[in-house]
Structure formats: C-alpha cells, structure tokens
Design an enzyme around this catalytic site. Structure first.
Site, PDB file in Angstrom:
ATOM      1  N   ALA A 132      49.313 -53.920 -98.880  1.00 14.03           N
ATOM      2  CA  ALA A 132      48.539 -52.600 -98.566  1.00 14.03           C
ATOM      3  C   ALA A 132      48.742 -51.699 -99.590  1.00 14.03           C
ATOM      4  CB  ALA A 132      49.132 -52.217 -97.247  1.00 14.03           C
ATOM      5  N   ALA A 135      52.776 -50.291 -99.434  1.00  7.80           N
ATOM      6  CA  ALA A 135      53.832 -51.008 -99.580  1.00  7.80           C
ATOM      7  C   ALA A 135      53.109 -52.728 -99.300  1.00  7.80           C
ATOM      8  CB  ALA A 135      54.790 -51.019 -98.415  1.00  7.80           C
ATOM      9  N   VAL A 137      54.425 -56.800 -97.832  1.00  3.24           N
ATOM     10  CA  VAL A 137      55.411 -57.576 -97.058  1.00  3.24           C
ATOM     11  C   VAL A 137      55.637 -59.166 -97.513  1.00  3.24           C
ATOM     12  CG1 VAL A 137      55.572 -58.295 -94.693  1.00  3.24           C
ATOM     13  CG2 VAL A 137      54.504 -56.032 -94.994  1.00  3.24           C
ATOM     14  N   ASP A 286      47.569 -45.646 -87.060  1.00  2.83           N
ATOM     15  CA  ASP A 286      46.934 -46.487 -88.061  1.00  2.83           C
ATOM     16  C   ASP A 286      46.202 -47.946 -87.482  1.00  2.83           C
ATOM     17  OD1 ASP A 286      45.978 -46.913 -90.628  1.00  2.83           O
ATOM     18  OD2 ASP A 286      47.976 -47.462 -91.624  1.00  2.83           O
TER      19      ASP A 286
END
Length: 549
Positions: A132, A135, A137, A286
């Site tokens: 994203a 950050a 993952v 969000d």
C-alpha cells in the site's frame, strides 16, 4: 510566501502529469492555454496516447506518492461517480501499489528487532502479500508456529508526506484567505485533520493499539473478526499480527461460489458501521475493499487499522438524531438540529432550511442504491450548504470519508440494498438506550465513583463562595466566543489602520524629500536614495493593510 521546495514540488507534479500523458490537465489551466498546441509536438505524446486513460491516471497517482494514492483509493469505491475503466484501474491502488524490495523489508525487520529474522520466524516470505501507500505486508510463521503477517513501514516515507502536507497547508491557506468560500469550507482545519491521520499511520504501535481496541469491542460478536496483535514483536515501523484467510469483499464471484448471501452481507456491513460509530464511538476509517475480507461463513474480517475515528459525545448525539430524523423524513427536526449545533448560523430561518433539505432528500427515499444518483445528490447538497452558509465540520471529515466507502461497498455487493431501512432500526434502538430512565440510571451509575470523591468537598466550597460574596470579594469571570471574535476583529482593524497610517507617512515623506532640491548627494535614477527607501516602505505597509482587509 511559497518556499522553493514547495515550488519544486508543484513543478514535479506537473511534470508527472505530462510524463503520464495527462498533459491536458496541465494545459487546461489558464496559464498554459495559449501553448496547448505544444502537446502534439512533445515526444511522449505518441507513446502515451495509446495507453488507456485509467492506466495513465493510476500510474500518475503512484508516482506522486502516498497522499495522491489515498485520494485514488477513495475515488475507486465511487463507481457511480467515475467511468468503469478509471474506477477499475484505481481499485489497484487499494493493495497493489508498487512494492519496495523484500530484502530491504527483511533488513528493516532485523534492525527493528535487533536480531536475525531466523530467531523470530520459522519462515519469512520476501515476496509481499500486499503493498500500500504507507507500508507493505509479508507472510511469515513465528517460531511458536502461528501464521502471521509482518507489516513494514516504507523506508523514507515520512519526509515525502511532510513535503506534500506542507504544500497542502500552503494551498489551503491561500484558499482560506482569498477564496470566497474559504471561511465556510475551512480548508486549513481539514488539512490539519488529514495531516493528523496521516502521521498516525506512520506509527505502527498506534495501529497495533487500535487493532487491540477494535478486537475487544467485537470480542463476542459474529459480525466482525479483528486479527490478534503479537505485541512482543511490534515496533514503531514493524507490526506482527495474526494472518487471516478470507475472500476479498469485492470478489463477488468467489463470494457467490462460497455460498455467501450478498444481501445479508451488505446489511451486516451497515450494522457494523453504525455499531462502531454510535455504540463503541471508535470506527475503522479506511474501509476500502483492499482492507475488508469475508470468511466462508459470511463474517467480515478487517485489516489495516492505521486510521480510526472517534466523535465527541455532542457530535455523536447530534449525528444520531440527524440520521433518525432524516430516516423519519422529519426535515424540520433536521433543520433545527443544524441550527442548535451551530453547523449553520444562528440566524438561519428554520422553515427555509427545512424546505431546502426536503427538496434535496425527498427524491431518494424508498429507492435502492442502484437507482440513486449520488453525484447529483452531492451536487445539490453542496448548493444548499453554500446558500445557507453551512460550515464544514473538520471533526466529521473521517466519518464522511468512511460513509462514502461504506455506500460504495454496498453498491458493489448488493445494489438493491435499502440503506435507510437497514440503518433505521439500529439507530432507534441506540437512541432508546441514550434517553429515558434506563439511560439516566446508567449515567448515574458511571458517575457515582467520581461524585463520591467530590461530595465531601461541596460544603466547604459552598461556604467559601458565600463568605467571599459577603466580603465583596466574589468575582465572576465570563467568556464569550462572540466577544472574543469582536476583540479579534477590532485588533485586526487597528492593525490595518496603523499599517495604512505608517504607509501614508512614508509616502508623504518620500514626496517631500523628492521635492527638496540638492537635499542628498546620493541620487538613484534621478531621485534621492531616501525617496526610494521611503517609497518602498510605503508600498510595503500599504500592501500589508490591503492584504489584512
């Protein structure tokens, strides 16, 4: 005054637009219209014109950084406002932003833990699961055997955000000072709220705390599953939490194949939203499709808790009453609530405001989402707000953003959803818990420990006040927002007057010196040097007086 770094950023934004074949955006501005023909001579024009416009817009937003990516994420949920080709491409910004190197992510994790990855994880996949704007993952397995995800903050992201936020603040300041709608829309406060939420996202310890709180709120609920946080392995730039296995909420074919009922799913989504806002007063702000998954049994699963919203008790109560009056079509009560909460000026005529709200809202009732033109509705609401000088409420910006996401998600899942009828029973139940005897007893029970501490002090305080009154020493301090506003206006008026007087004095002095023959041997351009100095000072002070007006 615009700083050189901000000017360079503006030039870079224009260059990115041009480079991605969006030069019509730049050349459509008034400044560049006379040279629009140059776009056909540019070497990149032939290379980019065959690329679909949605792809060009997405790539431009990716190049411009996290703030622009977040803007694209919000737009991606609004398929009713955008053409399909653009909204499909913008949806890729939800979890498919270009990643940074997995080896670099491993180094960041090792630096945060101050030990090799192999001492914490059985396995660590350098290929990111999702990437994203702030950050990315990675999948991993702890030494103890739990499947987890490791969220790693993008390196060097903070200076990028600071640079763009400073530019936004500058633009907002100009808008508030020189734009006619600036004071009503309060752009500086809105940018301030946006800035706060962005910086909150840069602290993964805060996100971990948000996730833990939300998990507790829904601990015994079948509506929403929140992953467990592994606190021993959380740092400011690294977070480790339970890995979930669910279907993306926007993969309708997969949901149908899994036997998930889309109508029930969309209704549960509305209930989750209103539960977070009104019962818990702590909501996921969000909620774009990249952050929402669905278990095979239809339970929602949420990730990415960097942006969470809360409301003051007053805003919470006013919102609930507004929603309920709106669902009951009690437009007069909606108008009265707006005046009471000072969202519109106190002198607003309630009957006129009521009629305006009825004109906008009545056509959308008893219609499913697919038949409502929210673009037209928003346009008419903005026109009504401008007519009655309705001020934007910066503290509600996150909630409005979340509502847009929820409505956009509901439109994708089940376009026949009746949003109003789904939410109305929940709000009626919540309001019944907030008013009446049961709510009063509940508030008294919560306040009892505090009152039990203060009660013994009341007789002494009362005696002291009465004694001071008898001795003529009692003083009452009174503060008024209107009085403070009047003081500020008088101070500003005094400042303008003083600037004008000083500027006029310098102007007269310059004229007198210019008329004295042979006054000064130092001449510049046929006039004494002091004439130029005093003239420049006069212009500066008079310009300041004009700008302060």
């Amino acid at each position: 005054m615009i700083r050189p770094s901000q000017l360079l950023r503006l030039l870079h934004i224009n260059w990115v637009l041009v480079r991605n074949g969006l030069d019509e955006v730049v050349l459509a501005t008034h400044l560049f219209r006379p040279v629009r023909f140059l776009r056909y001579l540019a070497p990149w024009h032939r290379l980019t014109r065959d690329t679909p416009r949605g792809v060009r817009i997405r790539k431009a937003l990716e190049d411009l950084g996290p703030i622009f990516i977040k803007f694209g994420q919000i737009l991606s949920t609004r398929r009713d406002l955008l053409p399909d080709d653009i909204s499909i491409e913008l949806a890729k910004l939800q979890d498919r932003v270009p990643p940074f190197a997995g080896a670099h992510a491993r180094q960041l994790v090792e630096r945060a833990f101050q030990r090799p990855v192999s001492e914490v994880f059985q396995s660590f996949d350098e290929q990111p699961l999702a990437s994203a704007s702030v950050a990315q993952v990675h999948a991993a397995t702890l030494i103890t055997g739990e499947d987890v995800v490791v969220k790693v903050l993008r390196p060097g992201i903070e200076p990028v955000i600071r640079r763009d936020v400073s530019l936004l603040r500058y633009i907002a300041g100009l808008a508030e000072r020189y734009w006619r709608e600036g004071k009503r829309l309060r752009p500086c406060e809105i940018v301030g709220e946006f800035e706060k939420t962005l910086y909150d996202e840069l602290d993964l310890l805060r996100e971990a705390a948000n996730a833990s709180q939300l998990r507790r709120n829904f601990a015994d609920s079948e509506l929403l599953h929140v992953p467990e946080v592994y606190w021993p392995w959380c740092r400011r730039n690294v977070m480790v939490m339970e890995r979930i296995y669910g279907l993306p909420v926007n993969d309708l074919e997969a949901l149908r194949n899994a036997g998930v009922e889309l109508k029930a799913l969309s209704e549960r989504g509305v209930e989750i939203f209103f539960t977070q806002v009104f019962r818990h007063n702590f909501f996921h702000a969000d909620m774009h499709p990249g952050n929402i998954f669905v278990a095979p049994d239809g339970q929602y699963m949420a990730v990415d808790f960097g942006i969470m919203g809360t409301l003051s008790p007053e805003d919470q109560r006013y919102l609930a009453e507004n929603f309920l009056a709106f669902f009951r079509r009690d437009y007069r009560r909606v108008a009265e609530l707006h005046v009471e909460s000072e969202w519109v000026p106190q002198g607003t005529r309630v009957d006129e405001f009521e009629a305006a709200i009825r004109t906008v809202c009545e056509p959308i009732f008893e219609r499913p989402l697919k038949e409502i033109s929210f673009g037209q509705l928003l346009l008419r609401l903005f026109q009504t707000a401008r007519r009655f000088n309705m001020q934007v409420q910066p503290q509600l910006v996150l909630l409005q953003k979340t509502l847009l996401n929820i409505e956009g998600l509901g439109r994708q899942l089940y376009p026949d959803l009746d949003l109003w009828q789904t939410a109305k029973p929940f709000l009626e139940r919540w309001m019944s818990e907030q008013v009446g005897g049961r709510a009063f007893l509940g508030r008294m029970r919560r306040s009892l420990p505090e009152w039990s501490e203060r009660l013994p002090e009341i007789p002494a305080l009362l005696h002291r006040a009465l004694q001071q009154s008898a001795d003529g020493k009692l003083r009452v301090q009174w503060e008024s927002r209107e009085l403070q506003r009047l003081r500020d206006e008088m101070r500003a008026s005094s400042h303008r007057t003083m600037s004008a007087i000083v500027g006029g004095a310098f102007l007269i002095s310059a004229s007198l010196i210019y008329g004295l023959d042979g006054f000064s041997p130092m001449m510049v351009g046929g006039a004494p040097l002091l004439t130029w100095v005093f003239g420049a000072l006069a212009v500066a002070f008079l310009l300041q007086a004009w700008l302060d007006d």
